[in-house]
Motif scaffolding. Sequence first.
Motif, short mmCIF file in Angstrom:
data_model
loop_
_atom_site.label_atom_id
_atom_site.label_comp_id
_atom_site.label_asym_id
_atom_site.label_seq_id
_atom_site.Cartn_x
_atom_site.Cartn_y
_atom_site.Cartn_z
N VAL A 238 0.91 -1.14 0.08
CA VAL A 238 -0.02 -0.01 0.15
C VAL A 238 0.90 1.22 -0.08
O VAL A 238 1.76 1.42 0.84
CB VAL A 238 -0.78 -0.02 1.11
N SER A 242 -2.75 5.36 -2.52
CA SER A 242 -3.86 4.31 -2.46
C SER A 242 -5.04 4.86 -2.09
O SER A 242 -6.31 4.54 -2.52
CB SER A 242 -3.44 2.97 -1.79
N GLN A 243 -4.81 5.39 -0.70
CA GLN A 243 -6.23 5.73 0.17
C GLN A 243 -7.01 6.82 -0.62
O GLN A 243 -8.31 6.82 -0.66
CB GLN A 243 -5.98 6.19 1.55
N THR A 314 0.54 -1.93 -7.55
CA THR A 314 -0.03 -2.10 -6.16
C THR A 314 -1.44 -1.55 -5.70
O THR A 314 -1.85 -2.05 -4.80
CB THR A 314 1.06 -1.47 -5.22
N LEU A 315 -1.91 -0.74 -6.66
CA LEU A 315 -3.00 -0.43 -6.72
C LEU A 315 -4.26 -1.05 -6.83
O LEU A 315 -5.23 -1.36 -6.24
CB LEU A 315 -3.50 0.84 -7.58
N LEU A 318 -5.88 -3.45 -3.53
CA LEU A 318 -6.75 -2.64 -2.81
C LEU A 318 -7.89 -2.24 -3.34
O LEU A 318 -8.99 -2.25 -2.95
CB LEU A 318 -5.87 -1.56 -2.11
#
Length: 462
Positions: A238, A242-243, A314-315, A318
Amino acid sequence: MLSSVTDFSSSPRGKWVVVGLWLLFAAIIVPVSPRLDEVVSNEASQFLPPGAESSEAETLQAAEFPSDGVPAILVFRNPAGLSEADRAEARRVNDLLLSDAAPDTIDGVVSVFTRPEAAASLVSADGTTMTIVANVTGEPSGEPYLETIAWIRDQTGDLGELRVAVSGPGGILADFIEVFEGIDGFLLLVTGILVLVLLVLIYRSPVVALVPLLSVGWVFAIAGALGALLAERVGLPVNGQSQGIMTVLLFGAGTDYCLFVSSRYREELVHAPDKHEAMRRAMRGVGEAIASSAGTVLVATLALLLATLRSTETLGPLLALAIGLMLIAALTLVPAILTILGRFSFWPFRPRYDARSNDPVIADEEAHGIWSRIAGIVARRPAGVLVTTVAAFLVMSLGLLDFEQTYDQITGLPAGTESREGFELLREAFPAGDLAPTNVYVVMPEGTDLFDPATLARIDQI
């Protein structure tokens, strides 16, 4: 299978079971999971492609030339040339950084006052700019590190024509962390307000407008907790972006799915006297559309796993997790909440049951409103509408012809950020190679005498 799930979620007993299960799920997962921002990693390895030569060089540097700390570069610039007063101010800051009043996280200072022999690399050739390098130890995302950068900035400031800024890797990292920490909350607030205003304008009801916010917020909390838990337990990567992206994606897709359900539900409340039957019909009508829409987004997010750039790759997991949970919520939680609220969902303009609406002739005659007219135009002239919309999209995309890709990370910081201003000051005074020199690491076979003339000659050739 899908209709069985939606039928249960809108049944007299099932709606309460569904809401209870979602409450139980959240009560179990959220308290035992860390916050998503606590497991974020902004290391270079999280952004560069696997096997990138620069990543290998970073690993080699950490193993062979370990260093504790990140250099913060204090920039002193006077376009008219550094005066004695300017140099005295730089000397004052230098002495303060070395004094007992300085934070313990400052581990070493390099300046013309501590290393006179390095003046050529610390002062620009035109004599307008001077730098002081302070090594700041600690985890860059930790409070001690950030407080140290803030303390240094509190001790410095512009003085007449002299401009002073804290930049370099230390200042840039601190500013990026501050921007990312603030942007997540800002995005959540702005997105929530925007969605609420749009839904109130569309439905003219504050009740139904709150349902998407409640549902998406519910899923957002669970998705963040699950993502953080997976990052902590199984190493799900993460990074800092990401958030923020998950927030926008969840509110966009989640609101869309809720609109599917609530719009059809309002129509069916006119056709059916019982709220449970109305929702059952509504979900049988839009359930597959929601599943197809979410499935498309799921495939798109999982396709990110094929990206070369690791920050993009990596997105995928999530975002796929978030959309998967939103899909389940749209098929269970949203219809359950709306069924519980019934016609009150659309207060003060509650739809009333009208038996005549089940007559197709009367229904066609009473169809009105802008959306009915637009639908009629599309149905009568599909080819013309298609050509017109494609032409409009092409015109709006003409701006891409002037698009220029930039790989300058500094431009990612907001204008006015101190580290960005400091870097611009450095650019005005120092050559590009001096600002960001390229380090080449040469690994020699074991047993090689590095000071052997032949070895040195080979290194010189590189």
